[in-house]
Design an enzyme around this catalytic site. Sequence first.
Site, mmCIF file in Angstrom:
data_model
loop_
_atom_site.group_PDB
_atom_site.id
_atom_site.type_symbol
_atom_site.label_atom_id
_atom_site.label_comp_id
_atom_site.label_asym_id
_atom_site.label_seq_id
_atom_site.Cartn_x
_atom_site.Cartn_y
_atom_site.Cartn_z
ATOM 1 N N LEU A 145 10.244 0.480 -4.024
ATOM 2 C CA LEU A 145 9.984 -0.798 -4.695
ATOM 3 C C LEU A 145 10.682 -1.936 -3.939
ATOM 4 O O LEU A 145 11.414 -2.731 -4.518
ATOM 5 C CB LEU A 145 10.455 -0.736 -6.151
ATOM 6 C CG LEU A 145 9.776 -1.735 -7.100
ATOM 7 C CD1 LEU A 145 8.294 -1.413 -7.279
ATOM 8 C CD2 LEU A 145 10.470 -1.748 -8.450
ATOM 9 N N ILE A 183 7.299 -5.018 -0.391
ATOM 10 C CA ILE A 183 5.874 -4.682 -0.492
ATOM 11 C C ILE A 183 5.575 -4.035 -1.834
ATOM 12 O O ILE A 183 4.636 -4.433 -2.539
ATOM 13 C CB ILE A 183 5.456 -3.766 0.685
ATOM 14 C CG1 ILE A 183 5.564 -4.541 2.005
ATOM 15 C CG2 ILE A 183 4.052 -3.224 0.476
ATOM 16 C CD1 ILE A 183 5.400 -3.695 3.252
ATOM 17 N N SER A 227 12.635 5.386 -5.941
ATOM 18 C CA SER A 227 13.297 4.595 -4.917
ATOM 19 C C SER A 227 14.623 5.289 -4.654
ATOM 20 O O SER A 227 15.018 6.160 -5.442
ATOM 21 C CB SER A 227 13.500 3.189 -5.484
ATOM 22 O OG SER A 227 13.892 2.284 -4.507
ATOM 23 N N ARG A 228 15.319 4.930 -3.555
ATOM 24 C CA ARG A 228 16.623 5.575 -3.311
ATOM 25 C C ARG A 228 17.554 5.359 -4.497
ATOM 26 O O ARG A 228 18.283 6.253 -4.907
ATOM 27 C CB ARG A 228 17.271 4.999 -2.048
ATOM 28 C CG ARG A 228 16.778 5.639 -0.759
ATOM 29 C CD ARG A 228 17.270 4.901 0.463
ATOM 30 N NE ARG A 228 16.840 3.497 0.452
ATOM 31 C CZ ARG A 228 16.891 2.718 1.526
ATOM 32 N NH1 ARG A 228 17.348 3.188 2.673
ATOM 33 N NH2 ARG A 228 16.509 1.462 1.453
ATOM 34 N N VAL A 241 0.180 2.783 2.502
ATOM 35 C CA VAL A 241 0.298 1.617 3.376
ATOM 36 C C VAL A 241 1.689 1.598 4.007
ATOM 37 O O VAL A 241 2.162 0.550 4.456
ATOM 38 C CB VAL A 241 0.023 0.286 2.623
ATOM 39 C CG1 VAL A 241 -1.441 0.197 2.241
ATOM 40 C CG2 VAL A 241 0.918 0.140 1.400
ATOM 41 N N ARG A 293 3.859 4.664 6.211
ATOM 42 C CA ARG A 293 3.707 5.291 7.514
ATOM 43 C C ARG A 293 2.991 6.615 7.303
ATOM 44 O O ARG A 293 3.158 7.273 6.276
ATOM 45 C CB ARG A 293 5.075 5.563 8.178
ATOM 46 C CG ARG A 293 5.736 4.319 8.763
ATOM 47 C CD ARG A 293 5.007 3.839 10.001
ATOM 48 N NE ARG A 293 5.596 2.638 10.571
ATOM 49 C CZ ARG A 293 5.218 1.410 10.267
ATOM 50 N NH1 ARG A 293 4.274 1.202 9.380
ATOM 51 N NH2 ARG A 293 5.793 0.378 10.852
ATOM 52 N N GLU A 351 -1.693 8.047 15.002
ATOM 53 C CA GLU A 351 -2.636 6.972 15.265
ATOM 54 C C GLU A 351 -2.876 6.831 16.770
ATOM 55 O O GLU A 351 -1.958 7.044 17.564
ATOM 56 C CB GLU A 351 -2.064 5.658 14.700
ATOM 57 C CG GLU A 351 -1.954 5.700 13.189
ATOM 58 C CD GLU A 351 -1.168 4.535 12.622
ATOM 59 O OE1 GLU A 351 -0.685 4.662 11.476
ATOM 60 O OE2 GLU A 351 -1.038 3.505 13.305
ATOM 61 N N HIS A 365 -4.652 0.877 10.308
ATOM 62 C CA HIS A 365 -3.314 0.249 10.340
ATOM 63 C C HIS A 365 -3.444 -1.270 10.460
ATOM 64 O O HIS A 365 -2.865 -1.899 11.344
ATOM 65 C CB HIS A 365 -2.483 0.805 11.508
ATOM 66 C CG HIS A 365 -1.013 0.591 11.308
ATOM 67 N ND1 HIS A 365 -0.047 1.457 11.791
ATOM 68 C CD2 HIS A 365 -0.321 -0.391 10.667
ATOM 69 C CE1 HIS A 365 1.163 1.014 11.450
ATOM 70 N NE2 HIS A 365 1.009 -0.109 10.775
#
Lengths: 328, 314
Positions: free
Chosen positions: A165, A168, A187-188, A243, A245, A274, A292
Amino acid sequence: MADKEAQQPEELPVVFLHRPPSFILPFGDHLRSQFHVLDPYESPEPYDSFLARHAPSIRALMTMGPALVSAEFLDRLPVLELIVATSAGLDHVDLPACRSRGIVVTNASSAFAEDVADCAVGLLIDVLRRISAADRFVRGRMLPVKETYPLGFKLGGKRVGIVGLGSIGSEVAKRLSAFGCTIAYTSRNKKQSVPFLFYANVRDLAANSDVLVLCCALTKETYHLVNKDVMVALGKEGVIINVGRGSLINEKELVQCLVGGEIGGAGLDVYENEPNVPKELFGLDNVVLSPHSAGGTPEGFEAVLQLTVGNLRAFFSNKPLVSEVSNE
Amino acid sequence: MNNIGVLMTCPMSEYLENQLENRFNLFKLWNHSSPKPDFLKTHSSSIKAVVGNTKIGADANMIDSLPNLEIVASYSDGLDKIDLGKCKEKGIKVTNTPDVLTDDVADLGIGLALAVLRKICVCDRFVRSGNWINGDFALASKFSGKSVGIVGLGRIGSAIAKRAEAFNCSISYHSRSKKPNTNYKYYSNIADLAADCQILFVACALTEETHHIINRKVIDALGPKGILINIGRGAHVDEPELVSALLEGRLGGAGLDVYENEPNVPEQLFSLENIVLVPHVGSDTEETSKAMADLVISNLEAHFKCKPLLTPVL
């Protein structure tokens, strides 16, 4: 104010441009008006001697594209203090090596955040409502033999689980809330004063979500974070939007789950290798594929340029950086 | 109620068909397609209800040939395929399916705008073609922060506005009259609205007044950087003008769910990359189709049990 004569490059602060030979962003003119830009691929001198000759003056480095910043590379720049990345992701930078050398890093997440969030939402609506599939259908002039075209799925009321969070992920949450989705996240660390439900791990988040949106950084801890176990927890009607990696997901298992119907669909902007994309996905109507390009708008690029220049100018005038990444 | 005749005008939902068959004596118009007038003559006196949709509703001819028709329960929100004047004259009740489909239609509108501006469908084709190996995709256009104009600020128009605001879009609108209780900017002239916005959504009802409301003047005002999203009715737009504007680059792009002569779509559009074409799927989700069908059934049951209709139009 007196007219400013164009300063000789030698008088301007030095910035080393670190990029793969084939990758360049259109920032050259802007940067060169304010900084002495050292671009090894625009010099006739061999790379290694160019780097060695300039190393004593390189305090700041700018990365473009996925050029690796490894510990070995850092060793060749003994006076380096700052790395300015033009990407949101920093997985190409050895952050622990930077930390141990006292090198500060900035990224460009906030410049891309709206565009990437827009892309994530666009991919999700496309997967659920079959927009790309329907567009193919109409253009192929495939009038249905049966009268009815397959139905899509409603977005409103879906439980959306956001992985990461940050700038983005927050923009994604803001947008999808307006569509009547309920938002949860992992989240961490739990974020204070955020109105969304927190799950300590991605599997629990998946088990309680209809949609997973991956917006987090790629690190050793998040590599293959989404695997078959998580996808089975998400379920047969679940949708994954990536969105972040490509390597946040075990791509082999993702393909198996999609082909086998273990999950309901996926919208992907990034992939493990990619520009190669698993061909098994090409025949699926419940998958939407993007090259990408989530950050790829002129406005996004302009914002990155501003942010990059802002960080460099702050550094060279000893002011606080704009988008320093905290070394957790 | 199994002896009550209900006429379904065309295939629209298998679930609805089954539900109607369980409760009523269901006639499927498409099984009796030739000749329709004869079929209607034979069974007409037993038909008390018509279930129509956006393809085939209840026009004057049909209404006149069903002497005992009491109610038209439309599997749609739009009423443009129903001769409302005739129904009113004959005391025939009309119901539709508002509200349950509002979210889906608004979602599709925003989805189409994102798809056009961010070139999502084009990107998907690009990746599937294997061309990414040869080089990156060109830049698309940002969606967030664009100025949005909405034609018709009813339920669907308001839902579009709410979503667009979450993308930091500014909202303006045109409708028959200014709406109280909104902060959105009102334009009494639709061409002025088009000139001042970057994305124009058509979300109003189709009536005589709104037929071809998007004409050449409005399209030119929207301009070479403007995007038109039509989730209303095909007849809202002068389609030949739209096609020539797109082909000539006078309009920046379009996302279309509806067309003047469905299921036909102007083939000249098929090679363009700045448009997205979907086949009238605005409310076509599993959840909403069922909700619409349930509402049709509930209205019919209420009528034949002499209870208040749930969503009456007339």
